[in-house]
Design a protein around this motif. Structure first.
Motif, short mmCIF file in Angstrom:
data_model
loop_
_atom_site.label_atom_id
_atom_site.label_comp_id
_atom_site.label_asym_id
_atom_site.label_seq_id
_atom_site.Cartn_x
_atom_site.Cartn_y
_atom_site.Cartn_z
N ARG A 1 0.84 -1.21 0.00
CA ARG A 1 0.00 0.00 0.00
C ARG A 1 0.87 1.26 0.00
O ARG A 1 0.59 2.23 -0.71
CB ARG A 1 -0.91 -0.01 1.21
N LEU A 2 1.94 1.25 0.81
CA LEU A 2 2.85 2.39 0.86
C LEU A 2 3.52 2.61 -0.50
O LEU A 2 3.67 3.75 -0.95
CB LEU A 2 3.89 2.18 1.95
N ALA A 3 3.93 1.51 -1.14
CA ALA A 3 4.57 1.63 -2.46
C ALA A 3 3.60 2.22 -3.48
O ALA A 3 4.00 3.05 -4.32
CB ALA A 3 5.06 0.26 -2.92
N ALA A 4 2.33 1.83 -3.41
CA ALA A 4 1.33 2.37 -4.33
C ALA A 4 1.12 3.86 -4.09
O ALA A 4 0.98 4.64 -5.03
CB ALA A 4 0.01 1.61 -4.18
N LEU A 5 1.13 4.27 -2.82
CA LEU A 5 0.96 5.68 -2.50
C LEU A 5 2.16 6.49 -3.00
O LEU A 5 2.00 7.61 -3.51
CB LEU A 5 0.79 5.86 -0.99
N ARG A 6 3.35 5.94 -2.85
CA ARG A 6 4.54 6.64 -3.34
C ARG A 6 4.50 6.79 -4.85
O ARG A 6 4.87 7.84 -5.39
CB ARG A 6 5.79 5.89 -2.91
N LYS A 7 4.06 5.76 -5.52
CA LYS A 7 3.97 5.81 -6.97
C LYS A 7 2.98 6.86 -7.42
O LYS A 7 3.23 7.64 -8.34
CB LYS A 7 3.58 4.43 -7.52
N ALA A 8 1.84 6.92 -6.73
CA ALA A 8 0.81 7.90 -7.09
C ALA A 8 1.24 9.32 -6.75
O ALA A 8 0.87 10.28 -7.43
CB ALA A 8 -0.50 7.57 -6.38
N SER A 9 2.05 9.47 -5.72
CA SER A 9 2.47 10.81 -5.29
C SER A 9 3.62 11.37 -6.11
O SER A 9 3.92 12.56 -6.03
CB SER A 9 2.86 10.78 -3.81
N GLY A 10 4.27 10.51 -6.90
CA GLY A 10 5.38 10.98 -7.72
C GLY A 10 6.73 10.88 -7.06
O GLY A 10 7.74 11.33 -7.64
N THR A 11 6.82 10.28 -5.88
CA THR A 11 8.10 10.15 -5.20
C THR A 11 8.80 8.83 -5.50
O THR A 11 9.81 8.52 -4.88
CB THR A 11 7.90 10.29 -3.68
N GLU A 12 8.26 8.07 -6.45
CA GLU A 12 8.89 6.84 -6.92
C GLU A 12 9.15 6.95 -8.42
O GLU A 12 8.35 7.55 -9.16
CB GLU A 12 8.00 5.63 -6.65
N GLU A 13 10.24 6.39 -8.88
CA GLU A 13 10.52 6.35 -10.33
C GLU A 13 9.41 5.59 -11.04
O GLU A 13 8.86 4.62 -10.52
CB GLU A 13 11.87 5.67 -10.55
N LEU A 14 9.08 6.05 -12.24
CA LEU A 14 7.96 5.46 -12.99
C LEU A 14 8.40 5.16 -14.42
O LEU A 14 9.02 6.01 -15.07
CB LEU A 14 6.78 6.43 -13.00
N SER A 15 8.09 3.97 -14.89
CA SER A 15 8.46 3.56 -16.25
C SER A 15 7.26 2.98 -16.97
O SER A 15 6.34 2.42 -16.35
CB SER A 15 9.59 2.51 -16.22
#
Length: 257
Positions: A96-110
């Motif tokens: 859940r935390l990883a999904a929130l980070r991805k949605a917030s833009g604080t995780e690299e996205l490909s």
């Protein structure tokens, strides 16, 4: 005798004011030299080479902000690594935390996506189609609303993440232009402007085509040669947002009795 005395005395009487005037001129010149020395402190005051121009100051601050963002990102990654090692959370909570980070833009996205490039028209551009008035200076440059229209259309088209120039956008990001420059999260950019988005390229294109603001922009592209280019990518990677995520807001001041 009287005439001779008068004639000889005349020039002597006129010489005194001349000497006084000369002395005053030299005194004023000396004062100017002293003032110039004190003002310049030994530098050449006939040139602005020793002065920090506003554009240089902006560029310096922009570079400092970039360095601070990189340092902040590195510290955040260390903190996240320590938190993941010691937080004692379950796998479900971590997901859940990883999904929130991805949605917030604080995780690299490909993923698949596209890049839109906007650029000013040539400064000497003229009308390229019949029955169109000759352009005014404002007709030939990219404006804030043009960049905002691209970003809004990409979000509308289902973009999972967006990057403007070399910075990832988050929910608090503001795309602002001052004159002919873009100011984004404390850094300054000049055209051409690149906006990249991860998402379904077809859906992103359709959303931009349906945008009324971008339809208006295309009129200027056709009429005066404003830059517009869309490149699709089978694999596109957006960096994680590395700036601060703290919110800054106004606070009420306690009333004095």
């Amino acid at each position: 005798m009287s005439n001779s005395d008068d004639s000889s005395a005349g020039p002597r009487r006129r010489a005194r004011p001349v000497r006084l005037l000369s002395a005053a001129v030299f005194a004023l010149a000396g004062l100017l030299f002293v003032t110039s020395f004190n003002t310049s402190k030994g530098t050449n005051i006939r040139t602005d080479a020793s002065l920090l121009k506003l554009s240089d100051l902006i560029e310096e601050r922009s570079q400092n902000n970039a360095a601070l963002e990189e340092s902040t990102g590195a510290l955040r990654r260390r903190v996240d690594a320590l938190a993941e090692r010691d937080d004692g959370s379950t796998k479900a909570e971590d997901a859940r935390l990883a999904a929130l980070r991805k949605a917030s833009g604080t995780e690299e996205l490909s993923g698949k996506g596209l890049t839109v490039t906007l650029n000013d028209a040539p400064p000497n551009a003229t009308a390229r189609i019949p029955n169109v008035p000759e352009p005014q200076p404002n007709d030939l440059v990219i404006h804030q609303q043009d960049l905002q229209a691209v970003v809004n259309a990409l979000w509308q088209g289902g973009a999972q993440g967006i990057q403007v120039m070399d910075q990832r956008l988050i929910s608090t990001s503001a795309v602002r232009c001052v004159g002919n420059t873009l100011i984004l999260q404390g850094r300054v950019y000049s055209p051409p402007y690149k906006v990249s988005a991860v998402g379904d390229p077809g859906a992103l294109r359709r959303a931009m085509a349906a945008s009324t603001a971008l339809q208006n922009y295309q009129l200027y592209v056709n009429a005066y040669g404003l830059g517009w280019k869309v490149d699709e990518h089978k694999a596109l990677t957006l960096p994680a947002y590395s700036g601060t995520v703290d919110l800054h807001y106004a606070k009420p001041v306690a009333a004095t009795p």
